[in-house]
Motif scaffolding. Structure first.
Motif, short mmCIF file in Angstrom:
data_model
loop_
_atom_site.label_atom_id
_atom_site.label_comp_id
_atom_site.label_asym_id
_atom_site.label_seq_id
_atom_site.Cartn_x
_atom_site.Cartn_y
_atom_site.Cartn_z
N GLY A 23 -22.77 -3.99 -24.49
CA GLY A 23 -23.96 -3.86 -23.66
C GLY A 23 -25.25 -3.82 -24.45
O GLY A 23 -26.29 -3.43 -23.91
N PRO A 26 -29.04 -7.88 -22.98
CA PRO A 26 -28.84 -8.23 -21.57
C PRO A 26 -27.82 -9.35 -21.35
O PRO A 26 -26.96 -9.21 -20.45
CB PRO A 26 -30.24 -8.65 -21.11
N PRO A 27 -27.86 -10.46 -22.12
CA PRO A 27 -26.82 -11.48 -21.90
C PRO A 27 -25.41 -10.96 -22.18
O PRO A 27 -24.46 -11.30 -21.46
CB PRO A 27 -27.20 -12.59 -22.88
N SER A 28 -25.29 -10.12 -23.21
CA SER A 28 -23.98 -9.56 -23.53
C SER A 28 -23.51 -8.61 -22.44
O SER A 28 -22.33 -8.60 -22.06
CB SER A 28 -24.03 -8.84 -24.87
N ALA A 29 -24.42 -7.80 -21.91
CA ALA A 29 -24.05 -6.86 -20.84
C ALA A 29 -23.63 -7.61 -19.58
O ALA A 29 -22.67 -7.22 -18.90
CB ALA A 29 -25.23 -5.93 -20.54
N GLU A 30 -24.35 -8.68 -19.28
CA GLU A 30 -23.98 -9.49 -18.11
C GLU A 30 -22.60 -10.12 -18.30
O GLU A 30 -21.78 -10.15 -17.37
CB GLU A 30 -25.02 -10.58 -17.88
N PHE A 31 -22.35 -10.59 -19.50
CA PHE A 31 -21.05 -11.18 -19.82
C PHE A 31 -19.93 -10.14 -19.70
O PHE A 31 -18.84 -10.43 -19.19
CB PHE A 31 -21.10 -11.76 -21.23
N ARG A 33 -19.74 -7.62 -17.76
CA ARG A 33 -19.48 -7.18 -16.39
C ARG A 33 -18.57 -8.13 -15.62
O ARG A 33 -18.11 -7.80 -14.52
CB ARG A 33 -20.81 -7.02 -15.64
N LEU A 34 -18.28 -9.28 -16.18
CA LEU A 34 -17.43 -10.25 -15.49
C LEU A 34 -15.97 -9.79 -15.47
O LEU A 34 -15.46 -9.24 -16.46
CB LEU A 34 -17.52 -11.61 -16.18
N VAL A 192 -19.41 -17.44 -16.78
CA VAL A 192 -20.84 -17.14 -16.85
C VAL A 192 -21.64 -18.22 -16.13
O VAL A 192 -22.74 -17.96 -15.62
CB VAL A 192 -21.28 -17.02 -18.33
#
Length: 295
Positions: A23, A26-31, A33-34, A192
């Motif tokens: 986390g 932001p891109p890593s945290a979004e990834f 959450r998948l 993604v």
């Protein structure tokens, strides 16, 4: 610790390697959450757990080989190991570069590669000891000549055949786990919203092909050498009569030796070796033909 406890520890290490620091950006945290990312974490955990269990089994086989066979020089093994690592690294450099949104992905991959090499080390060392013994025996035994203590040599040959088969299966399982984890990572990457062209299934196939080639280079020469030496032992202990007229007991003795050395299972052995060697490639084919596979 028991094997089950070590496997559970390996699973936890694999999951943590995927989750820790995911986390940070932001891109890593979004990834992270998948759901597909969670699947990849679990698959990676099972991958490391399988490495641990296979490494323990290979270590036991390697210890038996060391206790049974004469000592072999280790410096050629170190040279071959370094060359193998360099070749794999070069092969990975030629692999298409895929930028993962996960934070510190290269560091995670480097740690996983180090763990995989550590787990595979006993299998590589055991295979080297077998090959060194086969080459030393072939060098000491001329064509048609029976080696000293043939009973001990035949017993060692049967032991070597089984040990090599076990090491090959264990190594194939370890590599197959890498290929399946790569397929799971691809599924998470595509989830993604990246196009399939950025991480095509063919890339996983090429990855499996690279490790299949490495597995073939490691085990096929040793398999060919040990089978040739088993055939040599049979022929030297059951030589063809000089007059060209073998008696009935000669046929019976030769058939017994053929069965004892398991030379009449050539087709089955070939299928087993081919299946073990091609295992990683066959696993990659699943990803190729089922593009939307959720592992």
């Amino acid at each position: 610790m028991t094997a089950a406890a070590l496997g559970a520890a390996g699973f936890a290490i694999g999951v943590m390697l995927c989750r820790i620091g995911s986390g940070r950006t932001p891109p890593s945290a979004e990834f992270a959450r998948l759901p597909e990312f969670s699947v990849w974490c679990v698959v990676t955990g099972f991958e490391v757990a399988l490495w641990v269990l296979c490494g323990l089994s290979a270590r036991g086989v390697e210890r038996d080989i060391k206790a049974r066979l004469p000592p072999a020089p280790l410096w050629p093994f170190v040279v071959v190991l370094i060359a193998l690592v360099v070749a794999v690294r070069i092969g990975l450099l030629l692999y298409p570069l895929i930028r993962m949104p996960l934070y510190a992905m290269q560091v995670r991959q480097s740690i996983l590669q180090a763990l995989g090499l550590l787990a595979a080390f006993p299998a590589l060392l055991g295979t080297w000891r077998i090959q060194a013994w086969l080459r030393s025996m072939s060098a000491l035994t001329r064509p048609g000549q029976t080696p000293r203590r043939p009973g001990k040599v035949m017993s060692d040959l049967l032991f070597v055949r089984e040990a090599l088969r076990r090491l090959m299966v264990l190594f194939s399982l370890m590599i197959g786990a890498v290929v399946f984890a790569t397929g799971a990572l691809r599924s998470a990457y595509l989830a993604v919203g990246h196009p399939h062209a950025d991480f095509p299934a063919v890339s996983v196939l090429l990855f499996g092909g690279l490790f299949t080639a490495m597995l073939a280079l490691l085990f096929v020469p040793v398999y060919v050498d040990q089978r040739a030496f088993r055939r040599h032992m049979r022929d030297s202990l059951s030589r063809f009569p000089r007059d060209g007229r073998p008696a009935e007991d000669w046929y019976a003795q030769r058939e017994r030796l053929t069965g004892l050395l398991q030379l009449n299972s050539g087709a089955l052995e070939a299928v087993q070796v081919t299946t073990a060697v091609l295992g990683p490639l066959l696993g990659a084919l699943v990803t190729l033909f089922v593009p939307d596979l959720k592992i």
